[in-house]
Design an enzyme around this catalytic site. Structure first.
Site, short mmCIF file in Angstrom:
data_model
loop_
_atom_site.label_atom_id
_atom_site.label_comp_id
_atom_site.label_asym_id
_atom_site.label_seq_id
_atom_site.Cartn_x
_atom_site.Cartn_y
_atom_site.Cartn_z
N TYR A 159 -5.79 7.05 3.59
CA TYR A 159 -4.96 7.71 5.01
C TYR A 159 -5.28 9.00 4.89
O TYR A 159 -4.88 9.87 3.80
CB TYR A 159 -3.60 7.15 4.75
CG TYR A 159 -3.20 5.91 5.03
CD1 TYR A 159 -4.08 4.62 5.02
CD2 TYR A 159 -1.97 5.35 4.96
CE1 TYR A 159 -3.86 3.48 5.21
CE2 TYR A 159 -1.42 4.08 5.28
CZ TYR A 159 -2.31 3.12 5.03
OH TYR A 159 -2.15 1.81 5.40
N HIS A 180 12.96 6.71 7.13
CA HIS A 180 11.40 6.68 7.13
C HIS A 180 11.04 8.03 6.67
O HIS A 180 9.70 8.44 6.49
CB HIS A 180 11.00 6.80 8.61
CG HIS A 180 9.56 6.14 8.68
ND1 HIS A 180 8.68 7.15 9.30
CD2 HIS A 180 8.63 5.21 8.32
CE1 HIS A 180 7.32 6.69 9.29
NE2 HIS A 180 7.35 5.42 8.68
N ARG A 211 7.17 2.94 1.45
CA ARG A 211 6.45 1.96 0.96
C ARG A 211 5.51 2.86 -0.44
O ARG A 211 5.18 3.79 -0.15
CB ARG A 211 5.21 1.83 1.92
CG ARG A 211 5.55 1.22 3.30
CD ARG A 211 4.54 0.87 4.09
NE ARG A 211 4.89 0.46 5.55
CZ ARG A 211 5.47 -0.60 5.93
NH1 ARG A 211 5.74 -1.73 5.15
NH2 ARG A 211 5.93 -0.90 7.26
N ASN A 217 -4.68 -6.65 11.56
CA ASN A 217 -3.96 -6.15 12.70
C ASN A 217 -3.51 -7.11 13.73
O ASN A 217 -2.16 -7.06 14.02
CB ASN A 217 -4.68 -5.02 13.39
CG ASN A 217 -5.04 -3.74 12.51
OD1 ASN A 217 -4.34 -3.69 11.29
ND2 ASN A 217 -5.81 -2.97 12.85
#
Length: 691
Positions: free
Chosen positions: A475, A442, A382, A56
Site C-alpha cells: 500500500y 481508526h 489492523r 473484493n
C-alpha cells in the site's frame, strides 16, 4: 459503466446529481479488472488482479448486499434501498462476473498453457493421470467427505459463508427403500484447492487439478447402490458485517467473540453455482437460502476465483511476476543513528512502500530497549496475526515500561486477530483500551515518552496506514516521525481522551474526528471559496480512498462554483462527478489503480501564497467523520510539505498510464500512454537511491 443516481439529499439549487455509492464500488472493481486485461502486466500478476476482484466482490456482498436484498424481499420502492436498486446492482454485478470468467477462460487459461502450465480438467486427463487422481482422492479426500442426505430427520445442513459444496440429485432408493434424492457434500476447507500432478504423469508440462474437479470425477463412488443424476458446485455468500450494540453489552470483547461464532451463518445474499447446474437444483437452492433469481450467479469455471492465488505460488515463475521491488531505507534517516537524536533535528517522512516500513519497527525497537523510555502508547487497527510490532510491545511490558494499547476490536474481518492480541497483552500486564463507545478507533498513532535529564520528552509516529508490515509493502502510505512538542502534546491528549473518555481539551495541531475534522475541512473549503470569489488564486488537491460524505461533497461544489480549482484523486468509491457543466466545472476527479494499492490520504489547500497540507487516517466518508476516531495533522516543514506535493500529488495528477478520469456521466475513462505511471516513476526514483 454509468453510476448516476438521483439523490434527493442534494439541494434543489444544484443542477447535478450524485453518483450511487454501491455502483461506484463496482466501477472501482471494473478498473481493477482492467489491470488483469492489460498485456503489459505480467501473466501471473494478471491472475492476481482477477483474484483481487473476486475477493473484493465477496466483501462487497458480505457488507453492502443485505440492505438491497431486504428491500427486494419487502417489495420496497421508496428510499435509498429499493427493489429497483437491488435489480440494478445485481445487473451490474452479473456483468462484472461475466467479464471475469470470460477473461479467465478466453485469455488467461490459454496463456497459461503457452507458458507450460495448466489446470487440467477431468475430461482432458489421460489414463495414467486419472489413476493418480483416483489414488489421491481415495487417500486424501474421500476420508474427509461426509454426504448428508436430506430427509425429515436430516434437514438442509448449515452451509458456512463462502464454503465450497456440492449438491447431488440421486436416482433410485436409499438403504431404507426411500426415494430422498438430494444430498449435500461439504468440501473440507483444510484441503488445498489446487493439487500439482507429479512430473512422472505430467510429461513436460506443469499440470494441476482442482479439488472440485477431483471430487466431481468421483462423486458416483460415494453413493453405492444409487445413480448420480444432476449435480453442481455451489457457494453461498452471507451478510457478515458484525453489529454489536455497545450500549447493551457489558463486555465488548466477549460480545464480538460470540458474534464471530455466528458470522459464517448470517443472512444469505448471493448464490454461486456451476454454469451447467440444472434448473431443478438451482431453484431448490434458491428456496433453501430464500433468495430471488437475481441473486443466482451461474459461473463458467471455479465458483471461487479468489482461491486461484494459490497457483501463483505453485507455479513459482518470477519472470511472470512484477520485477521485485526492494524498498529503500528512508532517505532522511541514517542506519544506526538514534531516532531520538535524529528527531531533535526535525521531522522525518517515510513514503511507503518506496521507503521501508522497517524504519517504523526500528523506531519502536529502539524505544523498547532504551532504559530512558518510560511509556509507550499505540493504536492498533489492523496489524495481522503474526506481528513483530506486537512482539515488541510485549517485550516493552517485560522490561517494565508503561504500555497502553488502544485495540480496535471492531476492525472489520480483523476482529478475531485483534481480540487475540488484546487478550495476550492484557495477560502480561499491558493497559488495553477498546476505544470510545460507539466509535471505531481508526487513527494511527504511536507515542513514546522518554526521560531526558530532568524533563520528559515525547516522540511520536503518525501514519495514513496501518501498523501492518505486510500491507506496508503493498500500500502507498505516509508515515511521519516527530518530536514536535505541540503535535506530540496533542497526541497525548487524544490518548487520554480515548482511554479515560474525558473531555477533550483544545488541540493545537491535530484535527480529530468526530469533533473538529469534519467542520475544519468544511470551513477551510468555504474560506477558500470566499477568497476565490474575491479574485485570489486558490487551489484544493485531495487524495483519498473514497468520497461519499455529502456535506463535504457540497463544500467542494460550493468552493468550485466560487472559482477554486479542485483536483481529487479518489481510488475507490466517489459520488461526485467532475466537470458537470454548470455544477462541477472546476472539479476534476481521477482514480489511479496500479501495482500498489493507493492508500494515503492527503489534503492540500492553497490561498494565495499560503499553503496548508494535511495527512490523515480518514477518507471523506460519513462514517470516518462522525463515527470514528480519526486524525488529520499538518506537515509544517516547508521542505517536507513540498516533498509530499512532488511525490504524492503532482505525479498522480499527471499520470497517463494507470489513471482513470471520471466523466460528468459517471463513467471512467482510462488515460493511455507509453510513459511511466506515477508509481513506476517513484519506484525508479527510489530504486536509484538504493544504488
Amino acid at each position: 459503466m454509468s453510476a448516476l443516481k438521483k439523490n434527493t439529499s442534494v439541494p434543489e439549487s444544484t443542477p447535478g446529481a450524485l453518483l450511487d455509492r454501491d455502483h461506484s464500488i463496482l466501477a472501482f472493481n471494473e478498473r481493477v479488472l482492467d489491470c488483469a486485461l492489460r498485456p503489459d502486466v505480467p501473466l501471473l500478476e494478471r491472475l492476481r488482479y482477477l483474484c483481487i476482484v473476486s475477493s473484493n466482490l465477496d466483501e462487497f456482498f458480505e457488507v453492502r448486499g443485505a440492505p438491497h436484498l431486504v428491500a427486494a424481499h419487502s417489495n420496497d420502492y421508496r428510499g435509498v434501498y429499493t427493489v429497483d436498486s437491488f435489480k440494478k446492482l445485481a445487473a451490474d454485478a452479473h456483468a462484472l462476473v461475466a467479464r471475469q470468467y470470460a477473461l479467465y477462460n478466453d485469455q488467461l487459461q490459454p496463456a497459461f498453457a503457452e507458458q507450460g502450465f495448466q489446470i487440467i480438467p477431468h475430461g482432458e486427463r489421460n489414463p495414467v493421470q486419472r489413476r493418480w487422481v483416483k489414488a489421491y482422492f481415495d487417500r486424501e479426500v474421500r476420508p474427509l467427505l461426509m454426504p448428508v442426505g436430506l430427509d425429515p430427520a436430516h434437514p438442509f445442513p448449515q452451509v458456512a459463508n463462502k464454503s465450497l459444496n456440492f449438491i447431488v440429485r440421486l436416482r433410485g432408493h436409499d438403504a431404507f427403500g426411500r426415494e430422498n434424492e438430494i444430498t449435500i457434500v461439504k468440501v473440507p476447507r483444510v484441503l488445498p484447492r489446487l493439487i500439482r500432478l507429479p512430473d512422472a504423469v505430467s510429461g513436460e508440462r506443469m499440470l494441476f487439478v482442482s479439488l472440485s474437479s477431483v471430487i466431481r470425477a468421483h462423486l458416483h463412488e460415494m453413493f453405492v447402490g444409487r445413480e448420480v443424476g444432476q449435480f453442481s458446485q455451489f457457494r453461498v455468500t452471507r451478510h457478515s458485517d458484525l453489529a454489536v450494540d455497545e450500549d447493551d453489552v457489558r463486555n465488548l470483547r466477549t460480545a464480538l467473540r460470540q458474534g464471530l461464532e455466528i458470522r459464517h451463518f448470517g443472512q444469505a445474499v448471493r448464490l454461486e453455482v456451476s454454469a451447467d447446474c440444472s434448473e431443478h437444483l438451482s431453484q431448490f437452492l434458491l428456496r433453501q437460502f430464500d433468495l430471488p433469481e437475481q441473486a443466482l450467479y451461474r459461473v463458467h469455471g471455479p465458483v471461487n476465483l479468489a482461491r486461484l492465488t494459490q497457483l501463483i505460488d505453485l507455479v513459482d515463475r518470477p519472470a511472470l511476476l512484477f520485477p521485485p521491488f526492494q524498498a529503500s531505507w528512508p532517505r532522511q534517516l541514517t542506519r544506526g543513528q538514534s531516532f531520538f537524536e535524529r528527531l531533535k533535528q526535525g521531522d522525518v517522512l517515510i513514503h511507503q512502500p518506496f521507503e521501508s516500513f522497517d524504519a517504523v519497527l526500528a523506531f519502536l525497537r529502539e524505544a523498547v530497549h532504551d532504559p530512558a523510555v518510560l511509556a509507550i502508547k499505540q493504536t492498533i487497527y489492523r496489524t495481522g496475526p503474526d506481528s513483530e510490532l506486537m512482539a515488541l510491545l510485549r517485550e516493552a511490558v517485560r522490561r517494565g515500561k508503561e504500555v497502553t494499547v488502544v485495540v480496535e476490536l471492531k476492525a472489520r474481518f480483523d476482529e478475531e486477530a485483534n481480540i487475540n492480541w488484546a487478550e495476550m497483552l492484557e495477560s502480561i500486564g499491558a493497559q488495553v483500551v477498546y476505544g470510545v463507545v460507539g466509535l471505531k478507533t481508526h487513527a494511527k498513532m504511536l507515542l513514546v515518552t522518554r526521560r531526558e535529564g530532568k524533563q520528559l520528552r515525547r516522540y511520536g509516529h503518525l501514519s495514513t496506514g496501518n501498523y501492518n508490515p505486510r500491507t506496508a509493502r503493498l500500500y502507498t502510505d505516509i508515515s511521519q516521525l516527530t518530536a514536535d512538542a505541540a503535535l506530540t502534546s496533542d497526541m497525548e491528549q487524544v490518548f487520554v481522551h480515548i482511554a479515560g473518555q474525558s473531555k477533550l481539551p483544545r488541540l493545537r495541531r491535530l484535527w480529530l474526528a468526530p469533533f473538529q475534522l469534519h467542520r475544519k475541512l468544511t470551513d477551510t473549503m468555504d474560506a477558500l471559496g470566499k477568497a476565490a470569489a474575491q479574485g485570489k488564486s486558490t487551489r484544493i488537491v485531495a487524495k483519498m480512498n473514497a468520497l461519499t460524505d455529502e456535506a463535504l461533497i457540497a463544500a467542494l461544489v460550493r468552493a468550485g462554483q466560487q472559482g477554486v480549482r479542485i483536483d481529487l484523486v479518489v481510488r475507490g468509491a466517489c459520488m461526485l462527478p467532475g466537470q458537470v457543466p454548470g455544477w462541477t466545472d472546476n472539479i476534476r476527479v481521477r482514480s489511479v489503480v496500479g501495482r500498489f494499492l493507493e492508500h494515503s490520504r492527503i489534503f492540500y489547500f492553497r490561498n494565495g501564497d499560503k499553503e496548508d497540507l494535511y495527512l490523515s487516517s480518514a477518507d471523506w466518508m460519513n462514517r470516518n467523520m462522525l463515527r470514528r476516531i480519526e486524525l488529520a495533522w499538518p506537515v509544517t516543514d516547508p521542505q517536507l510539505r513540498q516533498r509530499v506535493i512532488d511525490e504524492c500529488l503532482v505525479p498522480y495528477l499527471l499520470d497517463e498510464r494507470d489513471a482513470w478520469d471520471l466523466g460528468p456521466d459517471g463513467s471512467y475513462t482510462r488515460t493511455r500512454s507509453d510513459g511511466p505511471g506515477a508509481q513506476a516513476a517513484l519506484m525508479g526514483r527510489y530504486g536509484q537511491r538504493r544504488r
